[in-house]
Enzyme design. Structure first.
Site, PDB file in Angstrom:
ATOM      1  N   ILE A 436       0.814  -1.220   0.000  1.00 56.98           N
ATOM      2  CA  ILE A 436       0.000   0.000   0.000  1.00 56.98           C
ATOM      3  C   ILE A 436       0.846   1.267   0.000  1.00 56.98           C
ATOM      4  O   ILE A 436       0.372   2.329  -0.394  1.00 56.98           O
ATOM      5  CB  ILE A 436      -0.972  -0.020   1.192  1.00 56.98           C
ATOM      6  CG1 ILE A 436      -1.856  -1.253   1.130  1.00 56.98           C
ATOM      7  CG2 ILE A 436      -1.840   1.226   1.231  1.00 56.98           C
ATOM      8  CD1 ILE A 436      -2.619  -1.396  -0.170  1.00 56.98           C
ATOM      9  N   HIS A 699      -2.355  -4.263  11.232  1.00 54.74           N
ATOM     10  CA  HIS A 699      -2.421  -3.693  12.574  1.00 54.74           C
ATOM     11  C   HIS A 699      -2.018  -4.700  13.642  1.00 54.74           C
ATOM     12  O   HIS A 699      -1.949  -4.358  14.819  1.00 54.74           O
ATOM     13  CB  HIS A 699      -3.832  -3.168  12.858  1.00 54.74           C
ATOM     14  CG  HIS A 699      -4.241  -2.061  11.938  1.00 54.74           C
ATOM     15  ND1 HIS A 699      -4.903  -2.300  10.755  1.00 54.74           N
ATOM     16  CD2 HIS A 699      -4.056  -0.726  11.999  1.00 54.74           C
ATOM     17  CE1 HIS A 699      -5.123  -1.151  10.140  1.00 54.74           C
ATOM     18  NE2 HIS A 699      -4.617  -0.179  10.869  1.00 54.74           N
TER      19      HIS A 699
END
Length: 764
Positions: A436, A699
């Site tokens: 990303i 995360h």
């Protein structure tokens, strides 16, 4: 008859992010659980003491959290998924943090946006386990405040209907069964609070400010009728925020003693309802007059005017002056900001300054407007000095905005034709792999940046350090075998801050931190003036990275709507106007990248969804200008230049047509924490552009297996064509460590290769 002051919640981060440091020290095993618990207690009590010293009459307790308040509520009710192997009793911190962050055996619970803010909460999972009260957290908080500080606190709870609506794992027909388990637990909590002598309980139902149906409102009425019948002796302040109440007439007749309304966001609608339908004489009104979501100083004279009008509907002794919402959405204190221009600094108010504004308004009501005349005049002067700044009144920016036409937001060819040209240009395989944007920012990266900012390193030395990191990670990407590379963003502190520092119209703070999720804290820039492009911002690093490889190198930019949503935004012009200013600035950067030979450009919009208004009837207007802003930023490139974008956790099926309308060639989105649920959106909607469904959760420190990621890819291919499918992580990898990043990307590439080979066999 005396009006009182209160708050809804106070920032738990600490003036110097002490909360974050304690958490991360515990996670890295630098401190033990006992020290973490003690540190958190000291912080919690210091925040209560600060509100007490500020003269706040009614102080909330129980608004502090070790990670997330929704997660706190879930574990308090024993809503712990089976995969965490919890055996009952009080939920230990290890299990609590596993739900938030995952562990070696189990993935983390899903994370998503808290209404229309940039805060993320952990989504509760309703399952087969019978709910039970594991701990009365509000009671513990009340006792602690009273014993340690002599504070008769106001315990706070996320309301039952809001909690239900924020949870997952049930169908509509299962709601009654869910509530049958949930309501007795709320009753037990409130009964125990009553037995302790608690006077007021704040039960938060922000869901009432969304577009709930009439039948849903009837369910809310039934919930509070039952709760009041079970515990008649405790006074309930039903707190709403973030917008006007949807069913005002029904809300004000709920069997509660007080209603908290937001008179900042949705304030005009709430005021209109008051004027039309009045307010019950026997109820208290929590008047959210001070903006809990933005950092601008209040015009105290204007706020007192609203308060004066409210006194037509409620007696002074039943009026409570408070912020519009929990102050966790603003920084803690302005006292650390020593470098701001005085005209700007004087126009700001953080949490501590907002406590003072609440007290001034309360004093102005209880004594007289004359008693606070000096403060009123000072606030008016501060607002005028801000309005008169030349940075807010740029004719050149106004001229550019006025010259925008329909052609400025349209690509020169439709996607079907662009796709052919781009495939010829890039020759990518099926299921191309990429990331990303960001790679791990090590302590060395952060320390080196700090030295450079302090002048301890020259620009040349700092540039060489950044290039060294770019070289290392280009090499790693080559070894892993990714198909499309990124340069890693080592020069960037934050995906919004970095661009704001290079554009006109922004200003930055020293310590104005807020929590985004978990211990992840951000320091939002302040958009105080007209936004304008100055010079290329990313070209140098992208061109250098491209020179190191023959693989395509994505240029990495942040989109206009995300910069808008993740900043503190001026409140004197519309958000649409600011979005268009940002779009024009990003457009010039896109054109500069393309001119430099970077023909794959990612313009991230992770915050597009969170900006959706809470009222569905306002969605179309927002999406119209938000989509247009993205298209203005990206539409001027050639057909062979491939535009990517990225979005984070949200319910995409609610506005997938608008995602398509962005006209990005490739979009990457999260699916790992939601276990592929998003793919169902494509059963009913034919999405024809390139799409990357995130195959692992960045995360969490957990490294997912090849099998796990291959399964997510295969699930996506049930509804998407292999020709449009990209393979990538959920989000950027800035917060992850080196080893886990390499291991995860290696597994991701192997998973893509396995499925690619399976497709090849099938197609042959």
């Amino acid at each position: 008859m005396t009006t009182i002051s209160s708050t809804i919640g106070y920032p738990y981060i600490g003036e110097n992010r002490e909360w974050k440091r304690a958490l991360e020290a515990f996670w890295s095993e630098k401190i033990q659980e006992e020290e973490l618990v003690q540190t958190m207690k000291e912080l919690r009590l210091s925040y209560l003491q600060k509100q007490k010293e500020a003269g706040i009459d009614v102080i909330p307790v129980g608004d502090f959290t070790f990670y997330d308040r929704v997660l706190d509520t879930a574990v308090m009710f024993g809503m712990v998924p089976e995969r965490y192997n919890w055996q009952g009793g009080q939920v230990p911190l290890t299990t609590y943090f596993s739900m938030a962050r995952g562990n070696k055996e189990a993935v983390a619970s899903e994370m998503t946006k808290w209404f229309d803010t940039n805060y993320h909460y952990i989504v509760p999972e309703y399952g087969q386990r019978k709910l039970a009260l594991t701990e009365n957290k509000p009671l513990s908080a009340y006792r602690e405040a009273k014993e340690a500080l002599g504070i008769e606190g106001k315990p706070v709870l996320i309301g039952p209907y809001t909690f239900l609506k924020l949870s997952k794992g049930y169908e509509d027909h299962e709601i009654p069964a869910f509530l049958l388990q949930l309501l007795p637990l709320y009753e037990q909590i409130v009964k125990e609070l009553a037995a302790e002598g608690v006077h007021w309980v704040q039960i938060e139902e922000p869901i009432l400010s969304t577009s709930i149906t009439r039948d849903e409102m009837k369910t809310v009425q039934e919930i509070y009728s039952q709760l009041k019948k079970a515990v008649p002796e405790v006074k309930i302040m039903l707190q709403t925020y973030f917008d006007a109440v949807e069913w005002y007439e029904e809300a004000i007749t709920l069997p509660v003693e007080g209603i908290g309304l937001d008179f900042v966001h949705g304030g005009e609608a709430n005021l209109k309802n008051l004027r039309t339908f009045g307010f019950p004489k026997d109820k208290h009104l929590g008047a959210g007059l001070i903006d809990g979501r933005n950092i601008w100083r209040a015009d105290l004279g204007a706020k007192l005017n609203i308060a004066d009008e409210l006194l037509h509907f409620v007696s002074a002794d039943k009026l409570c002056i408070q912020p519009s919402c929990n102050l966790q959405h603003v920084p803690v204190s302005l006292k650390s900001e020593t470098k701001l221009e005085e005209a700007l600094r004087g126009a700001l108010a953080f949490a501590d300054e907002k406590l003072l504004e609440i007290q001034i308004i309360t004093k102005g009501i209880n004594e007289s407007r004359a008693s606070v005349l000096g403060e009123i005049e000072e606030s008016a002067d501060a607002c005028k000095r801000l309005a008169d700044l030349p940075e807010r009144n740029r004719a050149d920016v106004d001229s550019e905005i006025g010259a925008l036409g329909n052609g400025d937001s349209s690509r020169n060819l439709p996607y079907a034709e662009r796709k052919i040209a781009q495939q010829a240009a890039f020759s990518l395989p099926l299921l191309p792999t990429t990331t990303i944007g960001s790679f791990p920012q090590t302590p060395e990266v952060r320390k080196t940046r700090t030295k450079w900012r302090k002048g301890e390193l020259t620009d040349v030395q700092y540039e060489e350090f950044i290039n060294e990191n770019i070289r290392e990670w280009v090499g790693i990407q080559e070894e892993i075998g990714l198909d499309v590379f990124v340069h890693g963003e080592f020069e960037r502190t934050d995906m919004v801050e970095y661009f704001g520092e290079k554009l006109d119209g922004f200003v930055f703070t020293e310590k104005a931190w807020v929590v985004s999720y978990g211990s992840r804290c951000v320091k939002p820039p302040i958009i105080y003036g007209d936004v304008a492009f100055v010079e290329p911002m990313t070209v140098k690093e992208s061109v250098y990275a491209q020179s190191l490889t023959d693989k395509p190198m994505k240029g990495m930019l942040t989109g206009p709507v995300t910069i808008l949503n993740w900043s503190f935004v001026r409140d004197d012009v519309s958000w649409e106007t600011v979005a268009n200013q940002l779009a024009l600035a990003i457009r010039k950067e896109v054109e500069a990248l393309e001119a430099a030979g970077i023909t794959m450009i990612q313009v991230d919009e992770p915050a597009l969804r969170e900006g959706l208004p809470l009222k569905r009837n306002e969605w179309n207007n927002y999406l119209d200008w938000a989509v247009k802003a993205f298209r203005i930023a990206t539409a001027s490139v050639k057909e062979t230049t491939q535009i990517h974008t990225h979005m984070c956790y949200c319910d995409f099926n609610q506005f997938i047509d608008s995602i398509s309308a962005l006209d990005a060639d490739v979009i990457s989105i999260e699916t790992s924490r939601s276990h592929g649920e998003l793919v169902h959106a494509f059963n009913d909607y034919h999405y024809d552009k390139g799409i990357g469904l995130g195959v692992y959760d960045i995360h969490s420190p957990r490294v997912p297996s090849v099998d796990e990621m291959a399964a997510i890819i295969e699930k996506g291919l049930e509804v998407l064509s292999p020709e449009q499918f990209w393979v990538n992580p959920d989000c950027g990898l800035k917060t992850r460590k080196h080893a886990e990043t390499v291991a995860s990307l290696t597994n991701m590439t192997a998973a893509a290769k396995r499925v690619r080979e399976q497709l090849s066999v099938t197609q042959s």
